[in-house]
Design an enzyme around this catalytic site. Structure first.
Site, short mmCIF file in Angstrom:
data_model
loop_
_atom_site.label_atom_id
_atom_site.label_comp_id
_atom_site.label_asym_id
_atom_site.label_seq_id
_atom_site.Cartn_x
_atom_site.Cartn_y
_atom_site.Cartn_z
N TYR A 25 0.09 -7.62 -4.10
CA TYR A 25 -0.97 -6.62 -4.16
C TYR A 25 -0.65 -5.45 -3.22
CZ TYR A 25 -5.39 -4.26 -3.36
OH TYR A 25 -6.36 -3.30 -3.24
N SER A 107 -11.30 2.70 3.98
CA SER A 107 -11.42 2.52 2.54
C SER A 107 -12.79 2.01 2.11
CB SER A 107 -10.35 1.53 2.06
OG SER A 107 -10.50 1.20 0.70
N GLN A 129 -13.05 7.09 3.03
CA GLN A 129 -12.55 7.25 1.67
C GLN A 129 -13.57 6.70 0.70
OE1 GLN A 129 -11.38 4.34 -0.27
NE2 GLN A 129 -11.13 5.64 -2.07
N LEU A 130 -13.89 7.48 -0.32
CA LEU A 130 -14.96 7.13 -1.24
C LEU A 130 -14.47 7.05 -2.68
CD1 LEU A 130 -18.11 6.79 -1.60
CD2 LEU A 130 -18.13 9.24 -2.13
N TYR A 131 -14.75 5.91 -3.32
CA TYR A 131 -14.71 5.84 -4.78
C TYR A 131 -16.14 6.08 -5.26
CZ TYR A 131 -10.09 3.60 -4.71
OH TYR A 131 -8.76 3.32 -4.54
N THR A 157 -11.42 9.80 -3.67
CA THR A 157 -10.25 9.47 -4.49
C THR A 157 -10.58 9.73 -5.96
OG1 THR A 157 -9.42 7.85 -2.92
CG2 THR A 157 -8.70 7.63 -5.20
N ARG A 166 -0.66 -2.97 -12.84
CA ARG A 166 0.06 -3.51 -11.68
C ARG A 166 0.56 -4.90 -12.01
NH1 ARG A 166 -4.48 -1.34 -7.29
NH2 ARG A 166 -4.53 0.81 -8.11
N LYS A 227 -8.62 13.50 -2.86
CA LYS A 227 -7.38 12.74 -2.76
C LYS A 227 -6.92 12.30 -4.15
CE LYS A 227 -5.45 8.58 -0.56
NZ LYS A 227 -5.10 7.82 -1.77
N HIS A 251 -1.31 7.79 -5.34
CA HIS A 251 -1.93 6.48 -5.08
C HIS A 251 -0.86 5.43 -4.74
CE1 HIS A 251 -6.12 4.85 -5.68
NE2 HIS A 251 -5.47 3.74 -5.40
N ARG A 306 1.26 1.64 3.73
CA ARG A 306 1.93 0.34 3.73
C ARG A 306 2.58 -0.03 5.06
NH1 ARG A 306 2.92 1.96 -1.72
NH2 ARG A 306 2.16 0.43 -3.25
#
Length: 361
Positions: A25, A107, A129-131, A157, A166, A227, A251, A306
């Site tokens: 992931y 996040s 950070q907002l969805y 985002t 993925r 973003k 992303h 990462r």
């Protein structure tokens, strides 16, 4: 002996510590992972051209973002599910960022509330950070909490109306494991445990448009950054609709495979924006010299994801702090050897061969 020397050492060191599902992931990208790989490879296509006989006896990595002073042009990117990597999770990451003198972007998919992150490092600068979720009541609650807890900006985002394909997650059957909760997600879905990435992104409002962005900007007394911008045209639209900043991002290679690396998208966006707002970039930063390339191409700062996650997995808060301290030391040395006393002095002219020629203003 045996510890990390560079950021690239960390992923191999933590691979044995994480189960296959969480490792895939965090590490994986979409499709054939061409964009994931190119995010790093793109930096190797750029070169830095030093200037000499410049006074670099007192180099400083310090800068500011949206008026907030920070120790270096490196921000902590919003990374989901950090307690899946280490029990210190987002609070540990917040303390590491504060200790290093920089800013954390928290996040929506954090494993603690925005309030808990704020409490872990009181007074430290942070963004949220907002969805934008289909359940606008939950979205508004997330925003209200961030505002109430002193977050200094919202980072919306916009490149993930659904999850990319993925395939590492599909192969491992990844789902959020028992004992891990994402409070923001649980508020929308009633639970977090057992959710797959596709499950979460089914909660995201895929009907979002520029009008919705403008409404958010008008409703919130905070700067709003966008973003996930890939094109100069979208950067201009973001500004027209009230954005205070642009984050050039694919992303982390996790959405549409085959799009250009973030660093290759940056220059066109910066030229379009022409100083109207600050521009940031993420994806593939593994060295202080990568930060220099981003600065030379016009970024105000980079966001790193990462490597900080691998640092957290390796040694909790201390591991994340090691990553930030290492980047800062590499950046300071890079500035000295480049012939620039500050990040603001790094600029460039790119040749057809994509040589990034850094100069001193």
């Amino acid at each position: 002996m045996g510890g990390p020397v560079s950021l690239r050492d960390l992923e191999a060191l933590v691979a044995e510590r994480l189960d296959a599902g969480p490792l895939g992931y965090f590490a994986g990208g979409a499709g054939d992972e061409r964009t994931l790989a190119d995010n790093e490879a793109a930096f190797t296509r750029r070169q830095l051209l030093p200037r000499v006989l410049v006074d670099v006896s007192a180099v400083s990595t310090a800068t500011s973002v949206l008026g907030t002073d920070i120790s270096m042009p490196v921000l902590v990117a919003p990374v989901a599910l950090q307690r899946m990597a280490h029990p210190d999770g987002e609070p540990g990451m917040a303390r590491a960022a504060a200790g290093a003198g920089t800013l954390m972007c928290v996040s929506t998919l954090a494993t603690v509330t925005a309030r808990e992150v704020a409490g872990a490092a009181p007074g430290a600068p942070r963004w949220f950070q907002l969805y934008v979720l289909r359940d606008r009541g939950v979205t508004h609650a997330l925003v209200d909490e961030a505002v109430d807890c002193g977050y200094q900006a919202l980072v919306v985002t916009v490149d993930a109306p659904r999850a990319g394909r993925r395939e590492r997650d599909l192969r491992t059957g990844f789902a959020v494991p028992p004992g891990i909760d994402m409070p923001g997600v649980s508020a929308a879905a009633g639970h977090s445990v057992g959710m797959t990435p596709a499950d979460f992104f089914s909660l995201v409002d895929a009907s979002l448009t520029w009008k919705d962005l403008e409404a958010l900007v008008e409703a919130v007394d905070l700067p709003v950054l966008v973003k996930g911008v890939h094109t100069a045209a979208d950067a201009r639209l973001a500004i027209v609709h009230g954005a205070a900043g642009i984050v050039v991002s694919n992303h982390g290679g996790r959405q549409l495979d085959g799009v250009p690396a973030g660093i290759d998208l940056l220059e066109d966006v910066v030229q379009e924006v022409s100083g109207d707002v600050e521009v940031f970039v993420d994806g593939g930063v593994r060295r202080g010299t990568d930060v220099l390339v981003a600065l030379a191409l016009g970024a105000r700062a980079v966001l790193v994801g990462r490597p900080l996650l691998w640092g957290l997995a390796f040694d909790g808060e201390a591991g994340a702090r090691w990553v930030l301290d290492t980047l800062r030391a590499e950046l300071e040395l890079g500035l000295m050897l480049l012939g620039a006393a500050t990040p603001a002095q790094v600029t460039c002219a790119a040749t057809p061969a994509q040589v990034t020629r850094a100069h001193v203003r």
